[in-house]
Design a protein around this motif. Structure first.
Motif, PDB file in Angstrom:
ATOM      1  N   GLY A  12      21.254  49.932  11.530  1.00  0.00           N
ATOM      2  CA  GLY A  12      20.261  50.353  12.579  1.00  0.00           C
ATOM      3  C   GLY A  12      20.524  50.273  13.915  1.00  0.00           C
ATOM      4  O   GLY A  12      19.750  50.135  14.742  1.00  0.00           O
ATOM      5  N   THR A  13      21.853  49.899  14.373  1.00  0.00           N
ATOM      6  CA  THR A  13      22.360  49.601  15.663  1.00  0.00           C
ATOM      7  C   THR A  13      22.747  50.695  16.500  1.00  0.00           C
ATOM      8  O   THR A  13      22.974  50.937  17.513  1.00  0.00           O
ATOM      9  CB  THR A  13      23.547  48.454  15.894  1.00  0.00           C
ATOM     10  OG1 THR A  13      24.411  48.936  15.029  1.00  0.00           O
ATOM     11  CG2 THR A  13      23.077  47.289  15.153  1.00  0.00           C
ATOM     12  N   GLY A  14      22.907  51.902  15.795  1.00  0.00           N
ATOM     13  CA  GLY A  14      23.173  53.307  16.413  1.00  0.00           C
ATOM     14  C   GLY A  14      24.692  53.524  16.093  1.00  0.00           C
ATOM     15  O   GLY A  14      25.326  54.555  16.828  1.00  0.00           O
ATOM     16  N   LYS A  15      25.261  53.198  15.008  1.00  0.00           N
ATOM     17  CA  LYS A  15      26.726  53.562  14.733  1.00  0.00           C
ATOM     18  C   LYS A  15      26.832  54.993  14.630  1.00  0.00           C
ATOM     19  O   LYS A  15      27.670  55.898  15.059  1.00  0.00           O
ATOM     20  CB  LYS A  15      27.167  52.762  13.438  1.00  0.00           C
ATOM     21  CG  LYS A  15      27.107  51.302  13.348  1.00  0.00           C
ATOM     22  CD  LYS A  15      27.968  50.677  12.292  1.00  0.00           C
ATOM     23  CE  LYS A  15      26.682  50.676  11.286  1.00  0.00           C
ATOM     24  NZ  LYS A  15      25.744  49.886  11.731  1.00  0.00           N
ATOM     25  N   SER A  16      25.936  55.347  13.596  1.00  0.00           N
ATOM     26  CA  SER A  16      25.995  56.924  13.423  1.00  0.00           C
ATOM     27  C   SER A  16      25.503  57.854  14.542  1.00  0.00           C
ATOM     28  O   SER A  16      26.348  58.703  14.798  1.00  0.00           O
ATOM     29  CB  SER A  16      25.107  57.381  11.958  1.00  0.00           C
ATOM     30  OG  SER A  16      25.338  56.580  11.107  1.00  0.00           O
ATOM     31  N   THR A  17      24.496  57.497  15.225  1.00  0.00           N
ATOM     32  CA  THR A  17      24.163  58.243  16.400  1.00  0.00           C
ATOM     33  C   THR A  17      25.233  58.274  17.460  1.00  0.00           C
ATOM     34  O   THR A  17      25.544  59.367  18.017  1.00  0.00           O
ATOM     35  CB  THR A  17      22.828  57.601  17.067  1.00  0.00           C
ATOM     36  OG1 THR A  17      21.675  57.255  16.133  1.00  0.00           O
ATOM     37  CG2 THR A  17      22.140  58.059  18.261  1.00  0.00           C
ATOM     38  N   ARG A 109      21.970  46.318  19.556  1.00  0.00           N
ATOM     39  CA  ARG A 109      20.686  46.231  20.183  1.00  0.00           C
ATOM     40  C   ARG A 109      20.671  44.998  21.238  1.00  0.00           C
ATOM     41  O   ARG A 109      21.509  44.040  20.955  1.00  0.00           O
ATOM     42  CB  ARG A 109      19.550  46.079  19.299  1.00  0.00           C
ATOM     43  CG  ARG A 109      19.233  47.321  18.231  1.00  0.00           C
ATOM     44  CD  ARG A 109      18.745  48.488  18.767  1.00  0.00           C
ATOM     45  NE  ARG A 109      18.998  49.489  17.937  1.00  0.00           N
ATOM     46  CZ  ARG A 109      18.114  50.725  17.979  1.00  0.00           C
ATOM     47  NH1 ARG A 109      17.423  50.839  18.813  1.00  0.00           N
ATOM     48  NH2 ARG A 109      18.295  51.946  17.029  1.00  0.00           N
ATOM     49  N   ASN A 137      22.998  49.601  22.926  1.00  0.00           N
ATOM     50  CA  ASN A 137      22.235  50.631  22.507  1.00  0.00           C
ATOM     51  C   ASN A 137      20.927  50.819  22.441  1.00  0.00           C
ATOM     52  O   ASN A 137      20.562  49.552  21.902  1.00  0.00           O
ATOM     53  CB  ASN A 137      23.121  51.534  20.900  1.00  0.00           C
ATOM     54  CG  ASN A 137      22.400  52.747  20.878  1.00  0.00           C
ATOM     55  OD1 ASN A 137      22.039  53.696  21.782  1.00  0.00           O
ATOM     56  ND2 ASN A 137      22.034  52.950  19.518  1.00  0.00           N
ATOM     57  N   ILE A 164      23.147  52.472  26.529  1.00  0.00           N
ATOM     58  CA  ILE A 164      22.657  53.824  26.349  1.00  0.00           C
ATOM     59  C   ILE A 164      21.272  53.278  26.174  1.00  0.00           C
ATOM     60  O   ILE A 164      20.638  52.402  24.999  1.00  0.00           O
ATOM     61  CB  ILE A 164      23.317  54.193  24.890  1.00  0.00           C
ATOM     62  CG1 ILE A 164      24.574  54.479  25.021  1.00  0.00           C
ATOM     63  CG2 ILE A 164      22.413  55.505  24.467  1.00  0.00           C
ATOM     64  CD1 ILE A 164      25.038  55.697  25.937  1.00  0.00           C
ATOM     65  N   HIS A 165      20.069  53.843  26.713  1.00  0.00           N
ATOM     66  CA  HIS A 165      18.592  53.674  26.372  1.00  0.00           C
ATOM     67  C   HIS A 165      18.402  54.396  25.189  1.00  0.00           C
ATOM     68  O   HIS A 165      18.728  55.225  24.697  1.00  0.00           O
ATOM     69  CB  HIS A 165      17.968  53.906  27.888  1.00  0.00           C
ATOM     70  CG  HIS A 165      18.383  52.914  28.793  1.00  0.00           C
ATOM     71  ND1 HIS A 165      19.288  52.979  29.614  1.00  0.00           N
ATOM     72  CD2 HIS A 165      17.682  51.609  29.032  1.00  0.00           C
ATOM     73  CE1 HIS A 165      19.523  51.878  30.511  1.00  0.00           C
ATOM     74  NE2 HIS A 165      18.389  51.220  30.392  1.00  0.00           N
ATOM     75  N   GLU A 166      16.785  53.690  24.906  1.00  0.00           N
ATOM     76  CA  GLU A 166      16.163  54.284  23.798  1.00  0.00           C
ATOM     77  C   GLU A 166      15.649  55.683  24.323  1.00  0.00           C
ATOM     78  O   GLU A 166      14.938  55.523  25.178  1.00  0.00           O
ATOM     79  CB  GLU A 166      15.014  53.413  23.160  1.00  0.00           C
ATOM     80  CG  GLU A 166      14.419  54.095  22.306  1.00  0.00           C
ATOM     81  CD  GLU A 166      13.532  53.071  21.293  1.00  0.00           C
ATOM     82  OE1 GLU A 166      13.031  51.849  22.026  1.00  0.00           O
ATOM     83  OE2 GLU A 166      12.942  53.388  20.389  1.00  0.00           O
ATOM     84  N   ARG A 167      15.997  56.762  23.683  1.00  0.00           N
ATOM     85  CA  ARG A 167      15.444  58.099  24.181  1.00  0.00           C
ATOM     86  C   ARG A 167      15.389  59.077  23.188  1.00  0.00           C
ATOM     87  O   ARG A 167      16.122  58.975  22.181  1.00  0.00           O
ATOM     88  CB  ARG A 167      16.596  58.865  25.293  1.00  0.00           C
ATOM     89  CG  ARG A 167      16.926  57.779  26.388  1.00  0.00           C
ATOM     90  CD  ARG A 167      17.597  58.570  27.645  1.00  0.00           C
ATOM     91  NE  ARG A 167      17.952  57.736  28.732  1.00  0.00           N
ATOM     92  CZ  ARG A 167      17.300  57.037  29.539  1.00  0.00           C
ATOM     93  NH1 ARG A 167      15.896  57.526  29.814  1.00  0.00           N
ATOM     94  NH2 ARG A 167      17.808  56.221  30.419  1.00  0.00           N
ATOM     95  N   PHE A 170      18.099  61.500  21.483  1.00  0.00           N
ATOM     96  CA  PHE A 170      18.902  61.103  20.545  1.00  0.00           C
ATOM     97  C   PHE A 170      18.338  61.374  19.232  1.00  0.00           C
ATOM     98  O   PHE A 170      18.898  61.722  18.244  1.00  0.00           O
ATOM     99  CB  PHE A 170      19.345  59.615  20.557  1.00  0.00           C
ATOM    100  CG  PHE A 170      20.226  59.362  21.769  1.00  0.00           C
ATOM    101  CD1 PHE A 170      21.600  59.723  21.466  1.00  0.00           C
ATOM    102  CD2 PHE A 170      19.941  58.511  23.122  1.00  0.00           C
ATOM    103  CE1 PHE A 170      22.544  59.599  22.835  1.00  0.00           C
ATOM    104  CE2 PHE A 170      20.812  58.581  23.942  1.00  0.00           C
ATOM    105  CZ  PHE A 170      21.963  59.003  23.790  1.00  0.00           C
ATOM    106  N   VAL A 171      16.944  61.231  19.072  1.00  0.00           N
ATOM    107  CA  VAL A 171      16.332  61.439  17.751  1.00  0.00           C
ATOM    108  C   VAL A 171      16.392  62.893  17.492  1.00  0.00           C
ATOM    109  O   VAL A 171      16.333  63.312  16.148  1.00  0.00           O
ATOM    110  CB  VAL A 171      15.010  60.692  17.632  1.00  0.00           C
ATOM    111  CG1 VAL A 171      14.440  60.794  16.472  1.00  0.00           C
ATOM    112  CG2 VAL A 171      15.244  58.993  18.281  1.00  0.00           C
TER     113      VAL A 171
END
Ligand SMILES: Nc1ncnc2c1ncn2[C@@H]1O[C@H](COP(=O)(O)OP(=O)(O)O)[C@@H](O)[C@H]1O
Ligand SMILES: [Mg+2]
Length: 205
Positions: A12-17, A109, A137, A164-167, A170-171
């Motif tokens: 859940g740290t954003g690897k795939s994103t 994170r 991220n 990279i901020h939470e935006r 991205f989702v």
């Protein structure tokens, strides 16, 4: 051919994103031939590809045993950039496979728990003498915590200057099989991603 392995023991740290977004951005360079390898049984990158309209990048599921062979085949086929999306596991094959990367990217994170969990990847990459970098991220846009963490982390480990901020972009883009660069090219998310992409290219040289 440049190989970027995106890895962390923490989920859940954003690897795939970051994997699919950096790959989608690279696809905009007409001189690049881009692939994504999904080694995570959760198949997030594969899911993204399944809803994506564009044929680029090529996205493949790969078993750990076949990683080296797949990379060699991609190189023979003229691929220039490969992003590898790793699962959050603490297995011997992960440590061994890091050596195939030009750069190991550890998304995290901006929190002590996440940094603690991801630091094994950092240790492994260092042990095998590979280039490795943290990427912060999912940072809050309303607090300066991430900036403070970056400042502190920098003193002891390689870390990208881009946060990279939470935006939401991205989702929302993921569900359409798009990168933020395609979904919202003028957004802050796209601008941060471009900056990160440049930093990562520089570091992988
Ligand atoms: N920068 C970001 N802004 C908003 N949401 C994000 C961001 N990065 C990741 N997410 C979300 O966080 C969750 C975990 O991200 P994911 O890429 O699946 O992590 P991992 O592959 O490391 O498990 C997903 O729901 C994803 O959409
Ligand atoms: Mg993932």
């Amino acid at each position: 051919m440049k190989v970027f392995i995106v890895s962390s023991q923490k989920g859940g740290t954003g690897k795939s994103t970051l994997t699919v977004n950096l790959a989608a951005l690279e696809c905009q360079n007409k001189h690049s031939k881009v692939a994504v390898l999904d080694l995570d049984p959760q198949g997030s990158s594969i899911f993204w590809k399944s809803v994506r309209q564009s044929p680029e990048p090529k996205v493949l599921t790969v078993e750990p045993d076949s990683l080296l062979m797949t990379l060699s085949e991609l190189e023979d086929d003229g691929y220039t950039h490969v992003w590898v999306d790793f699962p959050p596991v603490q297995k011997k094959w992960v440590r061994k496979s890091l050596q195939y990367a030009d750069l190991v990217i550890i998304p995290t994170r901006a929190s002590p728990f996440d940094l603690h969990s991801g630091s094994l990847t950092l240790d492994w990459a260092k042990e095998i003498g590979n280039k490795v970098v943290w990427v912060i991220n999912g940072a809050s846009v309303t607090s300066k915590t991430a900036e403070m963490v970056l400042h502190t982390l920098k003193k002891e480990a390689p870390v990208c200057n881009t946060i990279i901020h939470e935006r939401n972009d991205f989702v929302l883009s993921i569900g359409l099989g798009l990168g933020v660069i395609e979904y919202a090219p003028k957004s802050k998310a796209a601008s941060e991603l471009k900056q990160l992409h440049q930093e990562i290219q520089r570091l992988s040289k």
